[in-house]
Design an enzyme around this catalytic site. Structure first.
Site, PDB file in Angstrom:
ATOM      1  N   ARG A  48       0.831  -1.207   0.000  1.00 47.58           N
ATOM      2  CA  ARG A  48       0.000   0.000   0.000  1.00 47.58           C
ATOM      3  C   ARG A  48       0.869   1.262   0.000  1.00 47.58           C
ATOM      4  O   ARG A  48       0.537   2.269  -0.638  1.00 47.58           O
ATOM      5  CB  ARG A  48      -0.936  -0.014   1.213  1.00 47.58           C
ATOM      6  CG  ARG A  48      -1.946  -1.159   1.154  1.00 47.58           C
ATOM      7  CD  ARG A  48      -2.831  -1.189   2.376  1.00 47.58           C
ATOM      8  NE  ARG A  48      -3.572   0.038   2.549  1.00 47.58           N
ATOM      9  CZ  ARG A  48      -3.980   0.533   3.723  1.00 47.58           C
ATOM     10  NH1 ARG A  48      -3.700  -0.117   4.840  1.00 47.58           N
ATOM     11  NH2 ARG A  48      -4.654   1.643   3.796  1.00 47.58           N
TER      12      ARG A  48
ATOM     13  N   VAL B  15      -5.009   7.544   5.124  1.00 46.38           N
ATOM     14  CA  VAL B  15      -3.682   7.448   5.727  1.00 46.38           C
ATOM     15  C   VAL B  15      -2.605   7.694   4.673  1.00 46.38           C
ATOM     16  O   VAL B  15      -1.424   7.559   4.956  1.00 46.38           O
ATOM     17  CB  VAL B  15      -3.498   6.055   6.379  1.00 46.38           C
ATOM     18  CG1 VAL B  15      -4.489   5.855   7.521  1.00 46.38           C
ATOM     19  CG2 VAL B  15      -3.631   4.914   5.366  1.00 46.38           C
TER      20      VAL B  15
ATOM     21  N   HIS C  81      -6.945   8.518  11.398  1.00 43.58           N
ATOM     22  CA  HIS C  81      -6.490   7.116  11.410  1.00 43.58           C
ATOM     23  C   HIS C  81      -4.983   6.984  11.239  1.00 43.58           C
ATOM     24  O   HIS C  81      -4.485   5.883  11.012  1.00 43.58           O
ATOM     25  CB  HIS C  81      -7.204   6.313  10.320  1.00 43.58           C
ATOM     26  CG  HIS C  81      -8.643   6.029  10.654  1.00 43.58           C
ATOM     27  ND1 HIS C  81      -9.593   5.682   9.726  1.00 43.58           N
ATOM     28  CD2 HIS C  81      -9.304   6.062  11.833  1.00 43.58           C
ATOM     29  CE1 HIS C  81     -10.768   5.508  10.313  1.00 43.58           C
ATOM     30  NE2 HIS C  81     -10.616   5.744  11.589  1.00 43.58           N
TER      31      HIS C  81
ATOM     32  N   CYS D 102       7.434   2.904  17.512  1.00 44.96           N
ATOM     33  CA  CYS D 102       8.192   1.831  18.126  1.00 44.96           C
ATOM     34  C   CYS D 102       7.269   1.005  19.021  1.00 44.96           C
ATOM     35  O   CYS D 102       6.457   1.555  19.758  1.00 44.96           O
ATOM     36  CB  CYS D 102       9.332   2.446  18.926  1.00 44.96           C
ATOM     37  SG  CYS D 102      10.322   1.199  19.731  1.00 44.96           S
TER      38      CYS D 102
ATOM     39  N   CYS E 240      10.897   2.624  23.477  1.00 44.35           N
ATOM     40  CA  CYS E 240      10.726   4.043  23.112  1.00 44.35           C
ATOM     41  C   CYS E 240       9.275   4.484  23.314  1.00 44.35           C
ATOM     42  O   CYS E 240       9.011   5.640  23.575  1.00 44.35           O
ATOM     43  CB  CYS E 240      11.076   4.284  21.661  1.00 44.35           C
ATOM     44  SG  CYS E 240      12.786   4.044  21.292  1.00 44.35           S
TER      45      CYS E 240
ATOM     46  N   CYS F 299      16.096   1.779  19.798  1.00 41.48           N
ATOM     47  CA  CYS F 299      16.125   0.696  20.798  1.00 41.48           C
ATOM     48  C   CYS F 299      16.109  -0.696  20.163  1.00 41.48           C
ATOM     49  O   CYS F 299      16.198  -1.688  20.874  1.00 41.48           O
ATOM     50  CB  CYS F 299      14.966   0.852  21.784  1.00 41.48           C
ATOM     51  SG  CYS F 299      13.373   0.395  21.062  1.00 41.48           S
TER      52      CYS F 299
ATOM     53  N   GLY G 134     -16.567  10.545  -0.091  1.00 41.07           N
ATOM     54  CA  GLY G 134     -15.816   9.313  -0.355  1.00 41.07           C
ATOM     55  C   GLY G 134     -15.696   8.354   0.807  1.00 41.07           C
ATOM     56  O   GLY G 134     -14.690   7.664   0.920  1.00 41.07           O
TER      57      GLY G 134
ATOM     58  N   SER H 236     -17.712   5.163   3.053  1.00 40.26           N
ATOM     59  CA  SER H 236     -18.862   4.258   3.144  1.00 40.26           C
ATOM     60  C   SER H 236     -19.572   4.407   4.484  1.00 40.26           C
ATOM     61  O   SER H 236     -20.737   4.063   4.609  1.00 40.26           O
ATOM     62  CB  SER H 236     -18.393   2.802   2.995  1.00 40.26           C
ATOM     63  OG  SER H 236     -17.571   2.446   4.097  1.00 40.26           O
TER      64      SER H 236
ATOM     65  N   ASN I 136     -20.786  10.911  -2.903  1.00 44.33           N
ATOM     66  CA  ASN I 136     -20.432   9.500  -3.074  1.00 44.33           C
ATOM     67  C   ASN I 136     -21.262   8.984  -4.251  1.00 44.33           C
ATOM     68  O   ASN I 136     -22.461   9.268  -4.312  1.00 44.33           O
ATOM     69  CB  ASN I 136     -20.792   8.729  -1.778  1.00 44.33           C
ATOM     70  CG  ASN I 136     -20.141   7.359  -1.712  1.00 44.33           C
ATOM     71  OD1 ASN I 136     -20.042   6.653  -2.696  1.00 44.33           O
ATOM     72  ND2 ASN I 136     -19.699   6.994  -0.517  1.00 44.33           N
TER      73      ASN I 136
END
Ligand code: NAD
Length: 250
Positions: free
Chosen positions: A69, A102, A118, A126, A130, A153, A190, A192, A216
């Site tokens: 993605r 995202v 989101h 991490c 951390c 770390c 856009g 649902s 939509n």
């Protein structure tokens, strides 16, 4: 339609406005939605991969899905919908964009104060010592070894995404709620509404009398509370709606 004209008048009057976007807005940029064509990957559903349990069981598999993605999102370009919303943020004095996406495309289109409710696929955090301060940028680079590890770390990194079953950041939700309590116009595009957050947020404004616009091509869970339904693509409907208000010169 009276309500559509009211929405245009509210934009012209620079009334407090909130835009809420979902995966459909980026579909025209070539980023697949979770539901509908292209929603399956190696026979897995998103709901079976974007969970803490899936990551605990098989982090390699989950990272491979995110890497697929991330590659698509990195190659995608903001479209007409993203550009229109960025222009709204520049010109409207009281404006907030809340996105479920995202993919970072709103930021690349020019939005600066939007809320990515989101998370963002180009950030990671991490899972080890951390903790919360281990949130970091993770740009897409081909052939990155998976899963990636924290340079501080050494623990495994996870995508900085709110997964199914996880809680929203209360500070971000607070900012959303405050804006929706003042909004006189809410444009939802856009989504649902299968993930209930857009409906929940839009209803805060609807309960205070705001006009709700749903964009939509198909009916969504948002349509039920919408005053105006524009059954079309976000990349066509938004640029039409916005010049109708912004281009008047009044
Ligand atoms: P969804 O996949 O459930 O629904 C997408 C909606 O967009 C559908 O109702 C579809 O009819 C509509 N749509 C498709 N093309 C459109 C267009 N051109 N214009 C307007 N609408 C269009 O997506 P969702 O509601 O955002 O929720 C699912 C979750 O998926 C969110 O949590 C989000 O984080 C995640 N997600 C994000 C991306 C991304 O960042 N681009 C992509 C896929 C999924």
């Amino acid at each position: 339609m009276v309500e559509l004209q009211t929405a245009i008048e509210l934009l012209k009057a620079q009334a407090p406005t909130v835009v809420i976007t979902g995966a459909g807005v980026s579909n025209e940029s070539g980023v697949p939605t979770f539901r509908g064509a292209g929603g399956l990957w190696r026979n897995y559903r998103a709901e079976d991969l974007a969970t803490p349990a899936a990551f605990a069981r098989n982090p390699q598999l989950v990272w491979e899905w995110y890497e697929m993605r991330r590659k698509i999102c990195a190659a995608a370009e903001p479209g007409a919908a993203h550009r229109t919303i960025a222009d709204m943020e520049r010109r409207l004095p009281e404006f907030l964009l809340i996105t479920q996406n995202v993919d970072g495309l709103h930021g690349r289109a020019g939005n600066r104060s939007h809320i990515e409710i989101h998370g963002n696929i180009f950030r990671a955090r991490c899972t080890g010592a951390c903790g919360s301060r281990g949130r970091r940028a993770l740009p897409y680079t081909p052939a990155m070894p998976l899963p990636p590890h924290c340079p501080e770390c050494g623990a495994m990194l996870r995508p900085d995404i709110v997964w199914f079953g996880e809680s929203y950041d209360p500070a971000l939700l607070g900012r959303c709620t405050a804006a929706l309590e003042r909004a006189r116009l809410v444009i939802v595009a856009g989504t649902s509404g299968v993930v209930p957050i857009p409906v929940h947020l839009a209803s805060i404004a609807a309960a205070r009398g705001a006009i709700i616009v749903d964009i939509n091509p198909v009916a969504s869970a948002v349509s039920e509370l919408a005053d105006v339904i524009i059954a079309g693509k976000a990349g066509e409907a938004l640029p039409e709606l916005w010049p109708a208000a912004a281009g008047s010169g009044e």
